[in-house]
Design an enzyme around this catalytic site. Sequence first.
Site, mmCIF file in Angstrom:
data_model
loop_
_atom_site.group_PDB
_atom_site.id
_atom_site.type_symbol
_atom_site.label_atom_id
_atom_site.label_comp_id
_atom_site.label_asym_id
_atom_site.label_seq_id
_atom_site.Cartn_x
_atom_site.Cartn_y
_atom_site.Cartn_z
ATOM 1 C CE LYS A 1 -18.847 58.661 18.063
ATOM 2 N NZ LYS A 1 -20.148 59.005 17.571
ATOM 3 C CB THR B 1 -17.611 59.180 21.976
ATOM 4 O OG1 THR B 1 -18.728 58.636 21.258
ATOM 5 C CG2 THR B 1 -16.584 59.704 20.986
ATOM 6 C CE LYS C 1 -17.739 63.359 24.901
ATOM 7 N NZ LYS C 1 -17.677 61.972 24.377
HETATM 8 N N1 LIG Z 1 -26.128 62.284 22.056
HETATM 9 C C1 LIG Z 1 -25.710 61.748 20.933
HETATM 10 O O1 LIG Z 1 -26.275 62.005 19.861
HETATM 11 C C2 LIG Z 1 -24.550 60.788 20.912
HETATM 12 C C3 LIG Z 1 -24.363 60.004 19.756
HETATM 13 C C4 LIG Z 1 -23.327 59.075 19.719
HETATM 14 C C5 LIG Z 1 -22.467 58.976 20.806
HETATM 15 N N2 LIG Z 1 -22.661 59.766 21.902
HETATM 16 C C6 LIG Z 1 -21.720 59.572 23.025
HETATM 17 O O2 LIG Z 1 -22.442 58.871 24.047
HETATM 18 C C7 LIG Z 1 -21.998 59.290 25.339
HETATM 19 C C8 LIG Z 1 -23.192 59.816 26.125
HETATM 20 O O3 LIG Z 1 -23.764 60.896 25.402
HETATM 21 P P1 LIG Z 1 -25.189 61.521 25.814
HETATM 22 O O4 LIG Z 1 -25.498 62.504 24.735
HETATM 23 O O5 LIG Z 1 -26.150 60.448 26.182
HETATM 24 O O6 LIG Z 1 -24.738 62.345 27.110
HETATM 25 P P2 LIG Z 1 -25.613 62.852 28.338
HETATM 26 O O7 LIG Z 1 -27.056 62.964 27.980
HETATM 27 O O8 LIG Z 1 -24.911 64.056 28.854
HETATM 28 O O9 LIG Z 1 -25.473 61.646 29.397
HETATM 29 C C9 LIG Z 1 -24.252 61.372 30.010
HETATM 30 C C10 LIG Z 1 -24.436 60.228 30.989
HETATM 31 O O10 LIG Z 1 -23.180 60.057 31.694
HETATM 32 C C11 LIG Z 1 -23.435 60.149 33.101
HETATM 33 N N3 LIG Z 1 -22.290 60.712 33.824
HETATM 34 C C12 LIG Z 1 -21.512 61.744 33.463
HETATM 35 N N4 LIG Z 1 -20.571 61.976 34.399
HETATM 36 C C13 LIG Z 1 -20.775 61.065 35.382
HETATM 37 C C14 LIG Z 1 -20.146 60.782 36.616
HETATM 38 N N5 LIG Z 1 -19.066 61.484 37.029
HETATM 39 N N6 LIG Z 1 -20.634 59.795 37.378
HETATM 40 C C15 LIG Z 1 -21.708 59.063 36.957
HETATM 41 N N7 LIG Z 1 -22.358 59.266 35.799
HETATM 42 C C16 LIG Z 1 -21.882 60.261 35.024
HETATM 43 C C17 LIG Z 1 -24.643 61.066 33.200
HETATM 44 O O11 LIG Z 1 -25.230 60.953 34.473
HETATM 45 P P3 LIG Z 1 -26.187 62.150 35.052
HETATM 46 O O12 LIG Z 1 -27.499 61.967 34.350
HETATM 47 O O13 LIG Z 1 -26.230 61.892 36.497
HETATM 48 O O14 LIG Z 1 -25.519 63.445 34.692
HETATM 49 C C18 LIG Z 1 -25.502 60.503 32.074
HETATM 50 O O15 LIG Z 1 -26.102 59.297 32.447
HETATM 51 C C19 LIG Z 1 -20.910 60.338 25.094
HETATM 52 O O16 LIG Z 1 -19.654 59.712 25.125
HETATM 53 C C20 LIG Z 1 -21.238 60.853 23.679
HETATM 54 O O17 LIG Z 1 -20.105 61.379 23.025
HETATM 55 C C21 LIG Z 1 -23.675 60.649 21.984
#
Ligand SMILES: NC(=O)c1ccc[n+]([C@@H]2O[C@H](COP(=O)([O-])OP(=O)(O)OC[C@H]3O[C@@H](n4cnc5c(N)ncnc54)[C@H](OP(=O)(O)O)[C@@H]3O)[C@@H](O)[C@H]2O)c1
Length: 300
Positions: free
Chosen positions: A170, A95, A243
């Site tokens: 989105k 997102t 965010k």
């Molecule tokens: N959670 C939800 O319910 C949900 C629903 C729909 C959409 N989303 C969207 O999906 C995306 C991911 O969400 P999430 O909840 O899965 O987040 P999350 O658990 O915080 O995971 C983020 C991912 O991004 C990686 N990352 C972040 N910064 C990085 C960097 N500088 N270099 C390499 N890898 C990096 C993290 O790696 P590390 O593990 O090494 O930190 C991890 O694999 C976001 O854009 C969010 O808005 C989330």
Amino acid sequence: MRVGVAGLGRMGAAIAARLIEVGHDLTVWNRAPGKVEPLAAAGAKVAASPAGLATQVEAIVTILTNRDAIAAVYDGPSGLLAGSVKGKLVIDMSTVQPETEVALAERVRAKGATFVECPVGGTVGPAREGKLLGVAGGAAEDFARAKPLLAQMCRRVEHVGPVGAGSSMKLALNLPLMVYYQAMGEAYVLCRHLGLDPKWLMELMADTSGGPNILKVRGPKIAEALAGGDGGPPAFDVDSIRKDLATMAAEGRARGTRLPLAEQTLAIFDEAAKDGWGKRDGAALPAYWPMRASRDKEKR
Ligand SMILES: NC(=O)c1ccc[n+]([C@@H]2O[C@H](COP(=O)([O-])OP(=O)(O)OC[C@H]3O[C@@H](n4cnc5c(N)ncnc54)[C@H](OP(=O)(O)O)[C@@H]3O)[C@@H](O)[C@H]2O)c1
């Protein structure tokens, strides 16, 4: 199909598990190495770098925090685009602002690969079960190529326009939900003194014209938080919501206007984060303002 998932956060890990379950030959990579272990135990191969992953697979899926994370995983000497990607399919589900996906699409196409963005609605549970709601952006023929894979991750996937359109959609889908969390908190301030059961209250609210779908899906979690619980392990935490709201506000500015509700909601959730709520699930947010109201009353 040989599929790679680079980025095993909450969503990436759930999507990867789903892709193994539906029979793909999966390769994974994550910056923090520990997160690959449960997927490796479930049968995934582990790549040493994003470039290595890209070279091993036919299709690449990413779902990462923000623009900086996308740059870190795609670019640079060991990034995805340093791998052998010619002719391959790349799907980013993060997102972010539309301009981030448009710029990424250019970099991916410059390497001879096909690019589709498909940000999603729905959290970890739906991701694990292949029941996300996808809003895809890309050329029609690129979307057609991506659709069979997207259909294994999503209960519904809509092609909403060229790259960038998915991100616009989105952000639009998420805005009312995030504002609603604060609206619910303020509504509870008005009726908490009646001492009614929060679970019953969520059911009543869900039965009115002002009750959104979230109350049917997450009503029990919201009720638990209103009753003083912590909401359990976060699926989509307050920091991630901040965010998204900041991304919406930035996109509003890019479109030449302010988004006063989103901006105000962000300011309140920033306060929640300062109060230590950043890692709590979003469903706990309706409890934040009532908690603040009690605290303010005690101070008076
Ligand atoms: N959670 C939800 O319910 C949900 C629903 C729909 C959409 N989303 C969207 O999906 C995306 C991911 O969400 P999430 O909840 O899965 O987040 P999350 O658990 O915080 O995971 C983020 C991912 O991004 C990686 N990352 C972040 N910064 C990085 C960097 N500088 N270099 C390499 N890898 C990096 C993290 O790696 P590390 O593990 O090494 O930190 C991890 O694999 C976001 O854009 C969010 O808005 C989330």
